[in-house]
Design an enzyme around this catalytic site. Structure first.
Site, short mmCIF file in Angstrom:
data_model
loop_
_atom_site.label_atom_id
_atom_site.label_comp_id
_atom_site.label_asym_id
_atom_site.label_seq_id
_atom_site.Cartn_x
_atom_site.Cartn_y
_atom_site.Cartn_z
N HIS A 107 4.90 -5.53 2.05
CA HIS A 107 3.54 -5.14 2.42
C HIS A 107 2.81 -4.33 1.35
O HIS A 107 1.61 -4.09 1.48
CB HIS A 107 3.55 -4.39 3.76
CG HIS A 107 2.36 -4.68 4.62
ND1 HIS A 107 2.30 -4.35 5.96
CD2 HIS A 107 1.18 -5.29 4.34
CE1 HIS A 107 1.13 -4.74 6.45
NE2 HIS A 107 0.43 -5.30 5.49
N ASP A 135 1.10 -4.51 12.78
CA ASP A 135 2.28 -3.91 12.17
C ASP A 135 2.98 -3.00 13.16
O ASP A 135 2.35 -2.44 14.07
CB ASP A 135 1.82 -3.08 10.95
CG ASP A 135 2.89 -2.87 9.89
OD1 ASP A 135 4.07 -2.78 10.23
OD2 ASP A 135 2.50 -2.76 8.70
N HIS A 145 4.27 -0.42 11.83
CA HIS A 145 4.11 0.81 11.05
C HIS A 145 2.65 1.02 10.63
O HIS A 145 1.92 0.04 10.42
CB HIS A 145 4.96 0.73 9.77
CG HIS A 145 6.39 0.33 10.01
ND1 HIS A 145 6.80 -0.98 9.98
CD2 HIS A 145 7.49 1.07 10.30
CE1 HIS A 145 8.11 -1.04 10.22
NE2 HIS A 145 8.55 0.19 10.43
N ASP A 178 1.90 2.45 7.71
CA ASP A 178 1.89 2.32 6.25
C ASP A 178 0.87 3.27 5.61
O ASP A 178 0.09 2.90 4.73
CB ASP A 178 1.66 0.86 5.83
CG ASP A 178 2.83 -0.04 6.21
OD1 ASP A 178 3.93 0.49 6.50
OD2 ASP A 178 2.66 -1.27 6.23
N HIS A 215 5.84 -0.01 0.17
CA HIS A 215 5.29 -0.79 1.30
C HIS A 215 4.94 0.11 2.49
O HIS A 215 4.28 -0.36 3.42
CB HIS A 215 6.23 -1.93 1.73
CG HIS A 215 7.48 -1.51 2.45
ND1 HIS A 215 8.28 -2.42 3.12
CD2 HIS A 215 8.08 -0.30 2.62
CE1 HIS A 215 9.31 -1.78 3.67
NE2 HIS A 215 9.22 -0.50 3.36
N ASP A 268 1.93 -8.03 9.19
CA ASP A 268 3.31 -7.66 8.86
C ASP A 268 4.18 -8.29 9.95
O ASP A 268 3.99 -8.01 11.15
CB ASP A 268 3.42 -6.13 8.87
CG ASP A 268 4.80 -5.61 8.48
OD1 ASP A 268 5.80 -6.30 8.75
OD2 ASP A 268 4.86 -4.49 7.92
N ASP A 279 6.93 -7.68 11.01
CA ASP A 279 7.62 -6.73 11.89
C ASP A 279 6.75 -6.23 13.04
O ASP A 279 7.22 -5.50 13.92
CB ASP A 279 8.29 -5.58 11.13
CG ASP A 279 7.33 -4.58 10.49
OD1 ASP A 279 6.26 -4.31 11.04
OD2 ASP A 279 7.68 -4.05 9.41
N GLU A 335 6.41 -9.23 4.64
CA GLU A 335 7.66 -8.63 5.11
C GLU A 335 8.68 -9.62 5.67
O GLU A 335 9.75 -9.22 6.12
CB GLU A 335 7.42 -7.49 6.12
CG GLU A 335 6.70 -6.28 5.52
CD GLU A 335 7.55 -5.46 4.55
OE1 GLU A 335 8.79 -5.48 4.68
OE2 GLU A 335 6.97 -4.80 3.67
N1 ARG Z 1 7.43 4.49 7.24
C1 ARG Z 1 8.58 3.96 6.59
C2 ARG Z 1 8.54 4.29 5.09
O1 ARG Z 1 7.58 4.80 4.59
C3 ARG Z 1 8.68 2.46 6.81
C4 ARG Z 1 7.55 1.67 6.24
C5 ARG Z 1 7.69 0.22 6.57
N2 ARG Z 1 6.59 -0.54 6.04
C6 ARG Z 1 6.54 -1.85 6.06
N3 ARG Z 1 5.49 -2.42 5.50
N4 ARG Z 1 7.49 -2.58 6.60
O2 ARG Z 1 9.49 4.03 4.41
MN MN Z 2 3.63 -2.97 7.00
MN MN Z 3 5.91 -2.86 9.23
#
Ligand code: ARG
Ligand code: MN
Ligand code: MN
Ligand code: MN
Length: 302
Positions: free
Chosen positions: A96, A123, A125, A127, A140, A226, A228, A271
């Site tokens: 991402h 998502d 998250h 991010d 990401h 994303d 996920d 992702e």
């Molecule tokens: N918040 C966590 C980190 O900063 C997970 C981030 C996941 N991001 C994603 N694009 N899958 O490491």
């Molecule tokens: Mn993401």
């Molecule tokens: Mn994510």
């Protein structure tokens, strides 16, 4: 409608290796053919190239910063070119982090053409980490903050305009994992967030009505998907799975309601990590979702 598939085979922003194989897995799952079946003029631009993953620990809060900058610059340039050519860019990630490059290019294009940009961030998250608060150093986890002007100097100036976007242009859906400091920061910045609790309490239909309200003819809607976002039971092949995501039905409704607006003008699919997949099922699932994003429906709709 002309669309351009742009492969961005990078995993330098992720905490697990393998998202670099995402573009090919989406091709194998038939993304181009399924889009063509929707009546789109599909051009596959092939893959961008960039540095290999050096697989190093973080330096000053960033893992692989120079590599992330290189991949994002390549992404920015390719996306901007396709938009200039009147084609809708579809980024096949890749992790991402690439959203910094893609969305900064979209923001630049919107600025030049007088369009209003809205970003739908699907998502688990937010991010929205910075180097100072990230628990992992993985880039990401930072693209939204960087786009809003909080991040590395080169990254935050990539579009030639600072900041590339403002937090009020972003709407996030499906959120269920946010780090401690990130939680406070994203709240302070005022990003519109519909987390899983909101969806549980109000349903996906109401959530999407809220998320999509106020789009007009002059709006460019960028969707950053994303994988996920989806519940891991239907989409296991991502590096950062989080339980309790949208079900197959909820996710489809989300995609269909986006399609109904006819405003989506650029898309990231990120992702997907084929190294973690079973017989490419998550890629097939992602393509299934993308078909709905482009208006596939069971019945003739009036
Ligand atoms: N918040 C966590 C980190 O900063 C997970 C981030 C996941 N991001 C994603 N694009 N899958 O490491
Ligand atoms: Mn993401
Ligand atoms: Mn994510
Ligand atoms: Mn199919």
């Amino acid at each position: 409608r002309k669309v351009s598939l742009i492969g961005v085979p990078t995993d330098v922003g992720a905490g697990a290796r393998g998202a670099s194989m995402g573009p090919e897995a989406l091709r194998v799952a038939g993304i181009a053919e399924h889009l063509a079946k929707r009546g789109l003029d599909v051009k596959d631009c092939g893959n961008l190239s960039g540095p290999v993953n050096p697989w190093q620990p973080p330096v000053n809060g960033y893992r692989h910063l120079p590599e992330n900058i290189a991949w994002n610059q390549a992404t920015h340039d390719a996306v901007y070119q396709e938009l200039k050519d009147g084609r809708m860019p579809i980024m096949m990630g890749g992790d991402h982090s690439l959203a910094l490059g893609s969305i900064s290019a979209v923001a630049r294009f919107c600025r030049e053409t007088g369009k209003k940009l809205r970003i739908l961030w699907l998502d688990a998250h937010t991010d929205f980490n910075t180097a100072a608060m990230t628990p992992s150093g993985n880039v990401h986890g930072m693209p939204v903050a960087s786009l809003c002007g909080f991040g590395d100097e080169t990254m935050i100036h990539m579009s030639g305009h600072f900041p590339a976007i403002t937090p009020d242009q972003v709407c996030q859906i499906g959120i269920r994992s946010v780090d401690e400091e990130e939680k406070v920061f994203v709240y302070e910045q005022g990003v519109e967030i519909y987390d899983m609790r909101y969806i549980d309490e109000n349903g996906m239909k109401h959530t999407m009505q809220k998320a999509l309200q106020g789009l007009d003819d002059d709006t460019h809607l960028h969707v950053s998907f994303d994988v996920d976002f989806l519940d891991p039971s239907i989409a296991p092949a991502v590096g950062t799975t989080v339980l309790g995501g949208p079900t197959y039905r909820e996710a489809h409704l989300c995609m269909e309601m986006i399609a109904d607006t006819c405003r989506m003008a650029s898309l990231d699919i990120v992702e997907l990590n084929p190294a973690l997949d079973e017989r490419n099922r998550t890629a097939v699932m992602a393509v299934d979702m993308v078909e709905s994003l482009f208006g596939k429906s069971t019945l003739v709709r009036s």
